[in-house]
Design an enzyme around this catalytic site. Structure first.
Site, PDB file in Angstrom:
ATOM      1  N   LYS A 253       0.857  -1.182   0.000  1.00 30.03           N
ATOM      2  CA  LYS A 253       0.000   0.000   0.000  1.00 30.03           C
ATOM      3  C   LYS A 253       0.895   1.234   0.000  1.00 30.03           C
ATOM      4  O   LYS A 253       1.787   1.375   0.837  1.00 30.03           O
ATOM      5  CB  LYS A 253      -0.895   0.003   1.235  1.00 30.03           C
ATOM      6  CG  LYS A 253      -2.071   0.942   1.131  1.00 30.03           C
ATOM      7  CD  LYS A 253      -3.093   0.486   0.098  1.00 30.03           C
ATOM      8  CE  LYS A 253      -4.295  -0.183   0.707  1.00 30.03           C
ATOM      9  NZ  LYS A 253      -5.157  -0.827  -0.279  1.00 30.03           N
TER      10      LYS A 253
ATOM     11  N   THR B 279      -2.577  -5.644   0.547  1.00 30.64           N
ATOM     12  CA  THR B 279      -2.068  -4.284   0.725  1.00 30.64           C
ATOM     13  C   THR B 279      -2.866  -3.570   1.820  1.00 30.64           C
ATOM     14  O   THR B 279      -2.323  -2.744   2.543  1.00 30.64           O
ATOM     15  CB  THR B 279      -2.142  -3.480  -0.590  1.00 30.64           C
ATOM     16  OG1 THR B 279      -3.502  -3.289  -0.977  1.00 30.64           O
ATOM     17  CG2 THR B 279      -1.380  -4.175  -1.693  1.00 30.64           C
ATOM     18  N   ASP B 280      -4.137  -3.925   1.955  1.00 29.55           N
ATOM     19  CA  ASP B 280      -4.941  -3.326   3.012  1.00 29.55           C
ATOM     20  C   ASP B 280      -4.380  -3.656   4.398  1.00 29.55           C
ATOM     21  O   ASP B 280      -4.405  -2.835   5.308  1.00 29.55           O
ATOM     22  CB  ASP B 280      -6.388  -3.818   2.892  1.00 29.55           C
ATOM     23  CG  ASP B 280      -7.309  -3.108   3.864  1.00 29.55           C
ATOM     24  OD1 ASP B 280      -7.641  -1.939   3.599  1.00 29.55           O
ATOM     25  OD2 ASP B 280      -7.671  -3.712   4.897  1.00 29.55           O
TER      26      ASP B 280
ATOM     27  N   PHE C   4      29.518  31.392 -14.965  1.00 31.67           N
ATOM     28  CA  PHE C   4      29.527  30.243 -15.895  1.00 31.67           C
ATOM     29  C   PHE C   4      30.181  30.678 -17.199  1.00 31.67           C
ATOM     30  O   PHE C   4      29.622  31.451 -17.958  1.00 31.67           O
ATOM     31  CB  PHE C   4      28.105  29.713 -16.136  1.00 31.67           C
ATOM     32  CG  PHE C   4      28.083  28.417 -16.897  1.00 31.67           C
ATOM     33  CD1 PHE C   4      28.666  27.275 -16.374  1.00 31.67           C
ATOM     34  CD2 PHE C   4      27.486  28.334 -18.148  1.00 31.67           C
ATOM     35  CE1 PHE C   4      28.662  26.072 -17.076  1.00 31.67           C
ATOM     36  CE2 PHE C   4      27.479  27.130 -18.861  1.00 31.67           C
ATOM     37  CZ  PHE C   4      28.068  26.002 -18.320  1.00 31.67           C
TER      38      PHE C   4
ATOM     39  N   ARG D 182      25.879  35.632 -12.181  1.00 25.59           N
ATOM     40  CA  ARG D 182      24.523  35.141 -12.436  1.00 25.59           C
ATOM     41  C   ARG D 182      23.878  34.676 -11.131  1.00 25.59           C
ATOM     42  O   ARG D 182      24.557  34.453 -10.130  1.00 25.59           O
ATOM     43  CB  ARG D 182      24.529  34.001 -13.454  1.00 25.59           C
ATOM     44  CG  ARG D 182      25.233  32.743 -12.987  1.00 25.59           C
ATOM     45  CD  ARG D 182      24.993  31.560 -13.946  1.00 25.59           C
ATOM     46  NE  ARG D 182      25.542  30.330 -13.393  1.00 25.59           N
ATOM     47  CZ  ARG D 182      25.343  29.111 -13.914  1.00 25.59           C
ATOM     48  NH1 ARG D 182      24.651  28.964 -15.016  1.00 25.59           N
ATOM     49  NH2 ARG D 182      25.856  28.034 -13.332  1.00 25.59           N
TER      50      ARG D 182
ATOM     51  N   GLN E 153      27.529  21.978 -10.884  1.00 29.92           N
ATOM     52  CA  GLN E 153      28.175  20.708 -10.547  1.00 29.92           C
ATOM     53  C   GLN E 153      29.156  20.902  -9.391  1.00 29.92           C
ATOM     54  O   GLN E 153      29.222  20.078  -8.469  1.00 29.92           O
ATOM     55  CB  GLN E 153      28.928  20.142 -11.760  1.00 29.92           C
ATOM     56  CG  GLN E 153      28.060  19.507 -12.827  1.00 29.92           C
ATOM     57  CD  GLN E 153      27.622  20.464 -13.913  1.00 29.92           C
ATOM     58  OE1 GLN E 153      27.462  21.667 -13.659  1.00 29.92           O
ATOM     59  NE2 GLN E 153      27.407  19.951 -15.115  1.00 29.92           N
TER      60      GLN E 153
ATOM     61  N   ASN F 220      18.505  23.347 -12.434  1.00 26.76           N
ATOM     62  CA  ASN F 220      18.995  24.725 -12.438  1.00 26.76           C
ATOM     63  C   ASN F 220      17.797  25.637 -12.709  1.00 26.76           C
ATOM     64  O   ASN F 220      17.335  25.748 -13.843  1.00 26.76           O
ATOM     65  CB  ASN F 220      20.066  24.862 -13.530  1.00 26.76           C
ATOM     66  CG  ASN F 220      20.875  26.133 -13.370  1.00 26.76           C
ATOM     67  OD1 ASN F 220      20.415  27.089 -12.763  1.00 26.76           O
ATOM     68  ND2 ASN F 220      22.085  26.141 -13.923  1.00 26.76           N
TER      69      ASN F 220
ATOM     70  N   HIS G 165      16.481  28.486 -13.722  1.00 29.50           N
ATOM     71  CA  HIS G 165      17.061  29.632 -14.427  1.00 29.50           C
ATOM     72  C   HIS G 165      16.335  30.931 -14.087  1.00 29.50           C
ATOM     73  O   HIS G 165      15.105  31.005 -14.126  1.00 29.50           O
ATOM     74  CB  HIS G 165      16.983  29.420 -15.938  1.00 29.50           C
ATOM     75  CG  HIS G 165      17.675  28.185 -16.410  1.00 29.50           C
ATOM     76  ND1 HIS G 165      19.014  27.964 -16.200  1.00 29.50           N
ATOM     77  CD2 HIS G 165      17.232  27.095 -17.080  1.00 29.50           C
ATOM     78  CE1 HIS G 165      19.353  26.792 -16.731  1.00 29.50           C
ATOM     79  NE2 HIS G 165      18.280  26.248 -17.264  1.00 29.50           N
TER      80      HIS G 165
END
Lengths: 319, 319, 319, 319
Positions: free
Chosen positions: A12, A57-58, A171, A188, A240, A266, A268
């Site tokens: 579950k 699953t119950d 960068f 940036r 990175q 990222n 932006h």
């Protein structure tokens, strides 16, 4: 029949277990989303539809709630360890249990938001506001197979922790091929919404034949703090690099953690070109940015203690 | 043609405007999602496709970014007032502008999360974590029509502020009809995710012919605090009662606010029945609950200053 | 107390009612999401917490399920009419009921997807795939107040119907102000995800004192078809023009509908600039586009039968 | 430094590439969401922040758009193969590329929805409605490493295909432990929202040194049809059994596919207990069900051609 059954599991998923603890008038909340996945002697369920080896699953759902009452929830990890062990040890047909947990945090209302001319924080005993920041994660796998005592694997982690450095990120110096139009950037914004899992070296349940288990809650808080602190302190030349600094800081400072994996979109923030309107928009002056949705750079990496085995699946942190 | 054009509006929605302000080495973030809706002499656009009276939605987008640079963003409300006025006052064909803004809050990393053995909060100049709690809302409407000076309507609000009282909530004494099976409850969890808008009495732009505008940021913080404080202090016999207390407290304490509307889903936490497993699960002992998704009770109400006009649309806070 | 209670309503939202009808071996599905909102003599609930006039939201949930069994679900509208009438007519404290319904459609598997070398469509009696296209909407309001027989208001509608014309759309001749940089376009993609509500003229429950109610399912199918057909046939100079054509066609062809409102995000597909790579990318040759998320133009308009009252709230179709 | 870098990859995710092809007046749409992940000599990017070996994610985005123009999009798989090969073969520092694609399908408006008294389907040349059913998936991995010609791995798949059998499903004979309360059910609804990936045996790009590549579009359509057909035809004693039948049917009928993995949430439809209102609600008479959200059973399984290697990651289809 020329087809065979491969890896399979069932259980579950997304049991929303909330446990209130009353310490006199002071209440505490544990708010979990618990998913159970069981494996074992389950060929018949698939091949013939016989459920003789199948715990419903119950039932796994009921067990999640009952265990919260019977054993409490000291931490997501400790609760998951108890659950995983129960399924494997109590059912001969179940050989492996994986418990995945999301935890949502709450804080007392006055402590964070109500301010000085309101009721004091120490008077707020049972009123909470959902913190809303990251979701804490845990995954506990317990396997009956194997000859040695090393039966547990415990991963902890978090997701949706969104951070931003408004400067100290560059960068440049990248490959330029036929399809490259990107300009170099020396100031940036670096923003990401972190998703990360880390693996504890602890694999045994008790101290006999293994180390003492970590203090799960403290370990989580410290790992998170080191990740944030590395984000603050890294002057970044690439996302990175920032991820590697985060991971290294966790591994170097937390001896209980051997491996960590990040998935970091990222997010932006593009500096808007306002020159058509006679406006300069330079980072150094405080700029206006457009926060983009898609596409986004997606950076993923595992950092390991030297000599440790790489075990966190690549696809566990994919977005 | 037997059909006629009724209310219509257009503009660019969800402009993700992020403004960084640099105060020496210390940076500040304003992170907005801005939607523009313009009305006016726009019959031709609909009937013949002539765009002679149509300021492109792309231009409204550019204006949002340019205004963030030219005028800054002191508050969502002040920024929206400037934008709305610009569109109406600069374009003869535009008679009414509505600016809707969502604002996401950020906090400095060390101040909230990094702890004492890490870098000090005062050293963190440009590193932020998204707060993740409620989203702040503002809606500014400016209309050129009308003979008097009262041209602005400013709503402020918030959404996704999730709160929980783990006790001091009851529900009983209700109507029982043929379809009623609910049991009375004398100690239940009361949790909701608040969505609310409130209306400021201020309607004029300047002090001449009108009151001084509110201090928007302070007004927001105080309104939110009063809502939370009322949630803490109300011993609740119904969620409706709690909402009325919240609204009354805001109206009574903030003279600049005349009307407030809430939409509050009752986020049900059902006490799990564990009796089949021989476990008691009483609220007084600290219980285990199931946090349900759907269906949910949905409670909506407007609270007004006596004599004030009810103007916030019913459908603005529907979920 | 200087504050007063304004508009308020409550009920259980998002009851996921699924009704299977068995016609011999052939089954049929009605799959609804039903939300109830009740108003009336509810001041005490808010002011004192007395629930003596309050029918619990849990009871409204039970009623939704029981009515599906007792009365069936011939259409969302007919089912909602029965529910709304029940709440108002059976409870003295409830004066107005609003039922909102989303309906999800299913189709038989073989009819749509399995193809000729598979089991035939007429053999598929009880196997369905969710259609996944638009969600059908209905809102029924029933009020006990008022002297005349006109007590019902029925809106129908749909959302998430995403359509695209890959040509026959232009946008030019617009206002150019200081902030305008958009280029005129003589062959653009026009795509939108329609959200629309329309109002039926029918307001009485029975034929006595009122017209016969519409055939709700046929009315829905025809309204949707006219919307789509107008989208196909309109050579568009603005999205506004396309919306007006859609609305006019519905009003002109469906005498039971007096008013329709659209909310249409302009799902921008920007032609990618590939010139830096020596590639032309003209619409006439078949081009590559970038499907953007945010921001987006948002166009909203009401179209009315001449003489009809405008009653669909502006905020009902806001995104 | 005691930490080392493990598996890492990066690229631009979720490039929304839409390609229109014009065949005279008749247009065609390919609507993709493309994510690029590259690996290789990228230690420096992580350790020192030197980007000398890093092709910017922005360049990978540009390449996705340019390739759509230069090479067209015959199928997601063929387009992904071209992209993956390009990144590895053109950049010495990139040794492995993984392209993940989601594809959204569109259909001509009149063909599906407009009906007989409207414009004919053959006249609709450039007007489309999004189909809204399943999302098609593809993942292409190309690796420069290895001595043999076997360099490609191509997975295809789909997600969000929601299916329901309203009968012919039972669940009984399961384990009963201390925490089991579930009743056996001999006529239940079986519904799931399928997420599945399958792996093609083809691993080489050309016929030399390898087999001819599959006809990707036909293969996809056939695999989907076999999955649906097995769902229709299986009298189910467990969802696991149904999944195995689906998988076996694909493997047995499609020689180009060696492995398939399913993740299938059991979308529970609970028969509502209406006995308190004097109403029977038996499946055999056509019943009313409550469609629950969470928790849900989650069943996952891999089915393999005998002798094939199991390569689809467990976590790729986790929800």
């Amino acid at each position: 029949m020329p087809t065979i059954l491969g890896q399979n599991q069932y259980g579950k998923a997304e049991n929303r277990v909330v446990k209130i603890t009353r310490d006199g008038d002071t209440h505490h909340i544990k708010d979990l989303n618990v998913s159970v996945a069981l494996s074992g002697d389950l060929d018949d369920v698939h091949l013939t539809g016989s459920n003789a080896n199948c715990l419903p699953t119950d039932t796994t759902k009921n067990t999640c709630f009952a265990f919260a009452k019977e054993h409490g929830i000291e931490s997501a990890e400790a609760y998951g360890i108890a659950l995983a062990r129960h399924f494997v040890d109590s059912q001969p047909s179940i050989h492996r249990a994986r418990i995945r947990i999301e935890e949502y945090s709450w804080e007392r209302i006055a402590g964070s938001d109500a301010g000085s001319n309101f009721i004091g924080a120490d008077e707020v005993k049972h009123s909470f506001v959902r913190k809303g920041q990251e979701t804490r994660l845990a995954q506990i796998t317990y396997s009956a197979e194997g000859a040695e005592g090393a039966k547990f694997e415990v991963l902890s982690g978090l997701k949706d922790l969104t951070v931003m450095n408004t400067t100290n990120s560059e960068f440049w110096g990248f490959i330029k091929d036929k399809y490259t139009t990107l300009q170099e950037d020396y100031d940036r914004i670096l923003a990401t919404s972190l998703s990360t899992w880390w693996r504890h070296s602890w694999t045994g349940e008790t101290e006999e034949g293994g180390a003492r288990p970590p203090q799960w809650n403290k370990s989580y808080e410290q790992a998170k703090k080191h990740i944030l602190q590395a984000f603050v302190e890294t002057y970044s030349l690439s996302l990175q690099q920032t991820l590697f600094q985060m991971g290294s800081r966790v591994i170097n400072n937390r001896s209980e953690i051997d491996e960590i994996r990040f998935s970091a979109p990222n997010k932006h923030h593009f500096r808007q070109d306002l020159s058509a309107f006679g406006l300069e928009n330079e980072a150094k002056d405080g700029a206006v940015y457009w926060a983009a949705d898609r596409p986004y750079g997606l950076i993923e990496a595992t950092i390991l203690r030297d000599g440790a085995e790489q075990r966190i699946p690549v696809d566990m942190t994919n977005l």
